[in-house]
Structures are given as C-alpha cells and as structure tokens.
Scaffold this motif. Structure first.
Motif, mmCIF file in Angstrom:
data_model
loop_
_atom_site.group_PDB
_atom_site.id
_atom_site.type_symbol
_atom_site.label_atom_id
_atom_site.label_comp_id
_atom_site.label_asym_id
_atom_site.label_seq_id
_atom_site.Cartn_x
_atom_site.Cartn_y
_atom_site.Cartn_z
ATOM 1 N N PHE A 186 -0.589 -34.845 42.776
ATOM 2 C CA PHE A 186 -1.734 -33.870 42.597
ATOM 3 C C PHE A 186 -1.673 -32.769 43.393
ATOM 4 C CE2 PHE A 186 -2.778 -37.463 39.798
ATOM 5 C CZ PHE A 186 -3.537 -36.930 38.910
ATOM 6 N N SER A 187 -1.379 -31.447 43.151
ATOM 7 C CA SER A 187 -1.036 -30.442 43.939
ATOM 8 C C SER A 187 -1.769 -29.018 43.532
ATOM 9 C CB SER A 187 0.176 -30.241 44.047
ATOM 10 O OG SER A 187 0.822 -29.465 45.151
ATOM 11 N N ALA A 188 -1.697 -28.092 44.419
ATOM 12 C CA ALA A 188 -2.333 -26.773 43.944
ATOM 13 C C ALA A 188 -1.156 -25.586 44.345
ATOM 14 C CB ALA A 188 -3.531 -26.338 44.699
ATOM 15 N N THR A 189 -0.975 -24.588 43.857
ATOM 16 C CA THR A 189 -0.072 -23.720 44.100
ATOM 17 C C THR A 189 -0.536 -22.776 45.341
ATOM 18 O OG1 THR A 189 -1.046 -22.249 42.503
ATOM 19 C CG2 THR A 189 0.893 -23.282 41.911
ATOM 20 N N TRP A 190 -1.718 -22.588 45.498
ATOM 21 C CA TRP A 190 -2.441 -21.754 46.813
ATOM 22 C C TRP A 190 -2.442 -22.829 47.977
ATOM 23 C CZ3 TRP A 190 -6.429 -24.753 48.347
ATOM 24 C CH2 TRP A 190 -6.985 -25.511 47.204
ATOM 25 N N VAL A 220 1.010 -32.520 38.935
ATOM 26 C CA VAL A 220 -0.282 -31.976 38.390
ATOM 27 C C VAL A 220 -0.784 -30.956 39.072
ATOM 28 C CG1 VAL A 220 -2.400 -32.852 37.335
ATOM 29 C CG2 VAL A 220 -0.603 -34.411 37.420
ATOM 30 N N ASP A 221 -0.870 -29.786 38.626
ATOM 31 C CA ASP A 221 -1.598 -28.765 39.153
ATOM 32 C C ASP A 221 -3.033 -28.841 38.982
ATOM 33 O OD1 ASP A 221 -3.013 -26.363 39.577
ATOM 34 O OD2 ASP A 221 -1.155 -25.287 39.519
ATOM 35 N N VAL A 222 -3.904 -29.418 40.149
ATOM 36 C CA VAL A 222 -5.294 -29.553 40.008
ATOM 37 C C VAL A 222 -6.108 -28.332 39.302
ATOM 38 C CG1 VAL A 222 -5.287 -31.296 41.913
ATOM 39 C CG2 VAL A 222 -5.609 -28.918 42.427
ATOM 40 N N ASP A 223 -5.691 -27.099 39.597
ATOM 41 C CA ASP A 223 -6.458 -26.082 38.837
ATOM 42 C C ASP A 223 -6.210 -25.987 37.479
ATOM 43 O OD1 ASP A 223 -7.562 -25.108 41.373
ATOM 44 O OD2 ASP A 223 -5.841 -24.022 41.937
ATOM 45 N N GLU A 224 -4.927 -26.465 37.010
ATOM 46 C CA GLU A 224 -4.550 -26.274 35.659
ATOM 47 C C GLU A 224 -5.364 -27.319 34.929
ATOM 48 O OE1 GLU A 224 -2.669 -23.995 34.008
ATOM 49 O OE2 GLU A 224 -2.737 -22.743 35.677
ATOM 50 N N PHE A 279 -9.197 -33.317 34.398
ATOM 51 C CA PHE A 279 -8.366 -34.701 34.484
ATOM 52 C C PHE A 279 -8.275 -34.909 36.026
ATOM 53 C CE2 PHE A 279 -3.881 -36.284 34.905
ATOM 54 C CZ PHE A 279 -4.084 -37.424 34.330
ATOM 55 N N SER A 280 -7.909 -34.115 36.929
ATOM 56 C CA SER A 280 -7.610 -34.252 38.328
ATOM 57 C C SER A 280 -9.081 -34.874 38.902
ATOM 58 C CB SER A 280 -7.467 -32.807 39.161
ATOM 59 O OG SER A 280 -6.125 -32.389 38.621
ATOM 60 N N THR A 281 -10.151 -34.379 38.177
ATOM 61 C CA THR A 281 -11.507 -34.682 38.880
ATOM 62 C C THR A 281 -11.610 -36.188 38.691
ATOM 63 O OG1 THR A 281 -12.382 -32.533 38.620
ATOM 64 C CG2 THR A 281 -13.974 -34.788 38.534
ATOM 65 N N SER A 282 -11.142 -36.658 37.289
ATOM 66 C CA SER A 282 -11.043 -38.021 36.873
ATOM 67 C C SER A 282 -10.428 -38.728 37.820
ATOM 68 C CB SER A 282 -10.675 -38.128 35.334
ATOM 69 O OG SER A 282 -9.488 -38.080 35.288
ATOM 70 N N TRP A 283 -9.324 -38.457 38.531
ATOM 71 C CA TRP A 283 -8.513 -39.228 39.518
ATOM 72 C C TRP A 283 -9.150 -39.138 40.852
ATOM 73 C CZ3 TRP A 283 -4.391 -42.515 39.060
ATOM 74 C CH2 TRP A 283 -3.876 -42.784 37.672
ATOM 75 N N ASP A 284 -10.505 -38.508 40.957
ATOM 76 C CA ASP A 284 -11.360 -38.582 42.229
ATOM 77 C C ASP A 284 -10.421 -37.800 43.222
ATOM 78 O OD1 ASP A 284 -13.615 -38.667 43.681
ATOM 79 O OD2 ASP A 284 -12.771 -40.578 44.371
ATOM 80 N N PHE A 327 -0.079 -40.545 43.850
ATOM 81 C CA PHE A 327 -0.523 -41.688 43.508
ATOM 82 C C PHE A 327 0.844 -42.410 42.865
ATOM 83 C CE2 PHE A 327 -4.582 -39.413 42.549
ATOM 84 C CZ PHE A 327 -5.306 -40.690 43.187
ATOM 85 N N PHE A 328 1.025 -43.759 43.287
ATOM 86 C CA PHE A 328 2.122 -44.567 43.051
ATOM 87 C C PHE A 328 1.683 -45.531 41.900
ATOM 88 C CE2 PHE A 328 2.374 -42.942 47.193
ATOM 89 C CZ PHE A 328 3.832 -42.661 47.484
ATOM 90 N N LEU A 329 2.069 -45.477 40.655
ATOM 91 C CA LEU A 329 1.660 -46.037 39.401
ATOM 92 C C LEU A 329 2.803 -46.845 38.954
ATOM 93 C CD1 LEU A 329 0.228 -42.879 37.592
ATOM 94 C CD2 LEU A 329 -1.005 -44.439 39.315
ATOM 95 N N LYS A 330 2.170 -48.028 38.481
ATOM 96 C CA LYS A 330 3.100 -49.150 37.884
ATOM 97 C C LYS A 330 2.351 -49.505 36.445
ATOM 98 C CE LYS A 330 6.390 -52.608 37.721
ATOM 99 N NZ LYS A 330 7.277 -52.259 36.243
ATOM 100 N N ASP A 331 3.107 -49.340 35.393
ATOM 101 C CA ASP A 331 2.511 -49.653 34.274
ATOM 102 C C ASP A 331 1.169 -48.908 34.153
ATOM 103 O OD1 ASP A 331 4.348 -51.349 33.181
ATOM 104 O OD2 ASP A 331 3.817 -52.876 34.255
#
Length: 139
Positions: free
Chosen positions: A53-57, A83-87, A91-96, A104-108
């Motif tokens: 979760f990143s931002a271009t600026w 994932v661009d947090v500004d775009e 959705f990014s807010t839902s990931w806190d 984030f490292f995700l399995k299933d």
C-alpha cells in the motif's frame, strides 16, 4: 524507518505516473475487483501475496519501489501487488493504513504478517522467512 502519512489529493495529481511503480512482476491494483481477482488467483495457485500500500508522492515509497520490483522478479512463486492509497482511498482505509508504504503478507486472503515503512532489510527478511517456511515456495 521512513514512512509517510496520508496526504490530501489535489486536482493537479497525475495518477498516470503510478504506472512506473508497478514494474517487474508487480501487479498494479486499481479497483476492488482487481484486488479480489488477484487474491482469488493467488488462492487458486497457492501463492503468498505481498501487497504494498503505497503513494506516488511518498519519498520512502519511491525509494523502496525498485527493490520491491527486484524481489518480485526473484520470488516468482509469490504474488506482488501494489495499491495506490490515493486511487483506492476507501479500500485502503478498510485495511487501516496509517502510513505508506505498508506491506501486508497474505495467505488465502488472510494476513500472516505486516511491515510498515520502507525498511529493505526487514522486507527481505520477512519474504525469505515466509519463502523458507513453506517448502513448496522454495525457489
């Protein structure tokens, strides 16, 4: 380690320049549907997902991008997402997301680890640990 808090988006922002953030085997996620499809693909292929979760600026985000891309080419048995947090603000807010970059490292689809900040040694350490802990992920 360096990380940025969120910044208000201005109408002068050029969202097209985030494409350079997704190089190597990094998949740029621009919609919730693309996120869901990528997670489903990873589940089907039994791959660990690393979501940046990143931002271009964000300076630290720009600094870590080439390294993240390099890791995506080295660990091809994992899926690397950006994932661009500004775009995708809601959705990014839902990931806190409190700071960028956040990995984030995700399995299933479930979080197994997290890293906040552009810490190259720690990012590599976590990827190597996950890669080594699951025999079928060994390169």
């Amino acid at each position: 380690m360096g990380h940025c808090a969120s910044k208000a988006k201005t109408k002068d922002d050029d969202s097209d320049h985030n494409v350079e953030f997704a190089t190597g085997n990094v998949k740029l996620i621009t919609t919730k549907e693309a996120w869901d499809q990528s997670l489903e693909e990873a589940r089907r292929d039994d791959k660990i997902v690393i979501a940046n979760f990143s931002a271009t600026w964000c300076g630290p985000c720009k600094m870590i991008v080439p390294y993240y891309s390099e890791l995506s080419e080295k660990y091809t048995s994992m899926m690397f997402l950006l994932v661009d947090v500004d775009e995708l603000t809601d959705f990014s807010t839902s990931w806190d997301i409190k700071a960028t970059p956040t990995f984030f490292f995700l399995k299933d689809g479930q979080q197994i680890d997290k890293l906040v900040g552009a810490n190259k040694p720690e990012l590599q350490k976590k990827i190597v640990a996950i890669n080594d802990s699951v025999p079928e992920y060994k390169q």
